[in-house]
Enzyme design. Sequence first.
Site, PDB file in Angstrom:
ATOM      1  N   ASP A  13      35.590  40.471  36.365  1.00 42.91           N
ATOM      2  CA  ASP A  13      36.034  41.683  37.551  1.00 42.91           C
ATOM      3  C   ASP A  13      35.701  40.974  38.544  1.00 42.91           C
ATOM      4  O   ASP A  13      34.456  40.433  38.967  1.00 42.91           O
ATOM      5  CB  ASP A  13      35.105  42.557  37.071  1.00 42.91           C
ATOM      6  CG  ASP A  13      35.224  44.135  37.866  1.00 42.91           C
ATOM      7  OD1 ASP A  13      36.274  44.090  38.906  1.00 42.91           O
ATOM      8  OD2 ASP A  13      34.895  45.070  37.487  1.00 42.91           O
ATOM      9  N   ASP A 107      42.312  44.093  39.144  1.00 41.45           N
ATOM     10  CA  ASP A 107      41.353  43.315  39.332  1.00 41.45           C
ATOM     11  C   ASP A 107      40.058  42.921  38.456  1.00 41.45           C
ATOM     12  O   ASP A 107      39.171  42.644  38.530  1.00 41.45           O
ATOM     13  CB  ASP A 107      40.256  44.050  40.543  1.00 41.45           C
ATOM     14  CG  ASP A 107      39.764  45.213  40.311  1.00 41.45           C
ATOM     15  OD1 ASP A 107      40.196  45.989  39.073  1.00 41.45           O
ATOM     16  OD2 ASP A 107      38.896  45.817  40.957  1.00 41.45           O
ATOM     17  N   GLU A 108      40.682  43.275  37.013  1.00 40.07           N
ATOM     18  CA  GLU A 108      39.764  42.897  35.948  1.00 40.07           C
ATOM     19  C   GLU A 108      40.715  42.452  34.916  1.00 40.07           C
ATOM     20  O   GLU A 108      41.654  42.823  34.624  1.00 40.07           O
ATOM     21  CB  GLU A 108      38.951  44.057  35.616  1.00 40.07           C
ATOM     22  CG  GLU A 108      39.415  45.239  35.177  1.00 40.07           C
ATOM     23  CD  GLU A 108      38.628  46.363  34.763  1.00 40.07           C
ATOM     24  OE1 GLU A 108      37.743  46.149  34.212  1.00 40.07           O
ATOM     25  OE2 GLU A 108      38.855  47.552  35.153  1.00 40.07           O
TER      26      GLU A 108
END
Length: 408
Positions: A13, A107-108
Amino acid sequence: MLLDGQRTIAHIDMDCFFVSVECLKDGSLKGKPVLVGGRGDRAVVAACSYEARTFGIHSAMPMKMALRLCPHAIIRGGDMEEYSNFSRHVTDIIAGNAPLYEKSSIDEFYLDISGMDKYFGSLKWASELRQKIMRETKLPISLGLASNKMVSKVATNEAKPSGQLSIPFGQEKIFLAPMPIDKIPMVGKETAAQLRRRGVETVKTLSEIPIGLLEAWLGKNGISLWNKANGIDETPVIPFHEQKSISTESTFSTDTIDMDFIHSELVRMTEKIAFELRQQNRLAGCVTVKIRYSDFETVTKQMSIAYTASDHVLLEKVKELFSKLYDRRLLIRLIGVRFSHMVSGNYQISLFEDTHEMISLYQAIDSIKSQYGWQLLMRGSSSGGRFEEQLQPYQKKETFTMKRRYPK
C-alpha cells in the site's frame, strides 16, 4: 515447511498516496497538515496527510469542515494525471518482479508469493521489493504479509506509516483478536454500530459468536464477518492482466457521415459503459475508440488517461480520440468505445473539483439507472443534441432526458 494449500500473500500500500506525491513535488509540505481536494465551499477532501488526521480530518469530509478543524491546513488541488503516472510506475516495478499480482486500486496491490520460502524466503523477498519501490519512486510504502488477502491488508494497516508486518501461518486469529471490530475490512459505521449495540466490541468477541446467530443478525454478511473474525479468507489474487475491459459497439443500419448522429451515438455509448464502470466500483486508465469504414477498413486509437469513471471526463477523451482517428472522411459503418486498464476505486473521491451537488447528481443519476435501466436517464445531447454542447455536462445549460418506459 509449506503445508498443502498454504498461501503467502503480500499486500503493498502506498501511504497517503496523493499527499505523498504532492510532497515529492513540493518538499516544504512534509510534516505539515496537507489536504488534497477542491477549494470551493462545497468541495470535498480527496486525501489528507497523517498530520491532518490528528485534527479529526478524513477523506470525503467537506473541505469547509476540514478547514474549521484545522484552519492552517495546506490545500493542494490534486493532479490525477500525475498520481496515475506514479501508480503505473509502481505497477511496472511489481510486474517485473512478482510471479502473480493483483492491482486492487490505484495505490494498493496483492501479491501471491506462495512457495517463495523454498527459494528466497517470502518476507525477505517482499521486503526487498518494498525497498526497491521506495528507492525508485521515493514514495512511502507499507507492507503486510500473511496467509490470505484480508489478514495481509490488516497487517499493512497496522504497519503504517511506511512499515512492514508479517503474520505467521496459524497466528491469524490471535493477531486479529484484540482489535476493535471496525479494523476488519468492509465493516462500515452502520455494521459496527449494530454490533456494538449488541455488546460486540472486539474481533475476539465477534469470532466467538455462533455463525448462525451472526447470519440471523446480518444476513449473508454475517457469515462473511465470522470468517474474517476467525482469520479465514479464501479470496484468490486475481492476475492484473486478466482484468476485463468494458466496451460497446454500434453498427449502423446505413453507412453514414452524419456527424451529429455519430457524436450522439458516441455520447450514448460512453454514458452506458461509464455507468457500468461505476456499478463495478472501477476506474478506467485507458480509452479506445474504434471506427469501421464502409469499405470495412477498421482503425483504432487509444490513450492512457488519469484513472476515472466520470462521464464528463471520459466523453472529452472519446471526442478527442474520434477527432484524431476520423481522417478519411468516408462513410462510417461502425463505431466502438472501450475502457480498459481498470482498477478498483471510488470515482467520487477522484473528482477534485466536484462539489457535493455534483457528487449528489452522479449518485442520483446512477440510482435511477440502477432501478430502471441505464437508458431511462440520458443527457439531452445523447438523444440528438450537438456533441460540443455535451462536453460541458454540468453547467447551467446541461439537460437530462428522462425516457418513458411505457406509452402515455
